[in-house]
Design a protein around this motif. Sequence first.
Motif: not given
Length: 248
Positions: A180-182, A209-210, A215-217, A235-242
């Motif tokens: 929620f507060y990425a 890259l938002g 995370n609010r999708d 399954r949030h992406v607060a730590f990045g992805l890819g």
Amino acid sequence: LILPAFAPGVVNALEPQIRALCNRLIDQMGSGDIVNGGTQYAQYIPVGVIQQMLGFPEDDIEIFLQIVMDVLDAIDLPAAERQARGDVNRAYFEAQVQDHIDNPRDDFTSYLLNVEIEGHKLEMDHVLGTILLTLVAGIDTTWSAISSSLWHLAHHPDDLARLVNEPELIDMAVEEFLRFYAPVTMARLVAKDHDFDGCPMKKDDWILLGFPAANRDPKVFEDADKFIIDRKENRHVAFGLGIHRCAG
């Protein structure tokens, strides 16, 4: 390269020191009518943890804070002033690394001095750059995440009461705070001309890259714009992805 130094077992071993640090910071906040959970508490937690990981002097915590400010807040200063600050900070890091060369110990700095890539130790600029990156990336993001969590609990007494009365929720709550507060976004350069859903992107354009937006999708998260302290599927992406995934 650095993931072994951030493995769960290594980090979990720091828990007693981290708890002691947090308790000490709370004790130092005093009992006045107003205390600042950001500048008196959250700001010093990642600084103290990373200072321990790097094996740098405990008394240098204010130096670490200044280095973070120099990197993040001084970006618009004249180049000569930024260079002068950078020279001071590099000299500090070089002195700390030299001390580790002279007095090896079991910490992240010594790890960087000894680790190898294809049989070769890291160049000194690589060691210094990784130390700076760890300091800046680990401190700014973490104090932001902790401060945001404290801010939320201060404004949502029901969530605070649940955490106090149901401590088993803490792990899920931490993930929801991160969603929620990425605290992080990343930028990338476009590799080649591309049209994304009608938006033209040209080679070497910068794109943001938002992660907070992802995370609010609503296609991924039910009630995406609602903070749910016991959210089970997260399954949030607060730590990045890819290609970038935060070692933290």
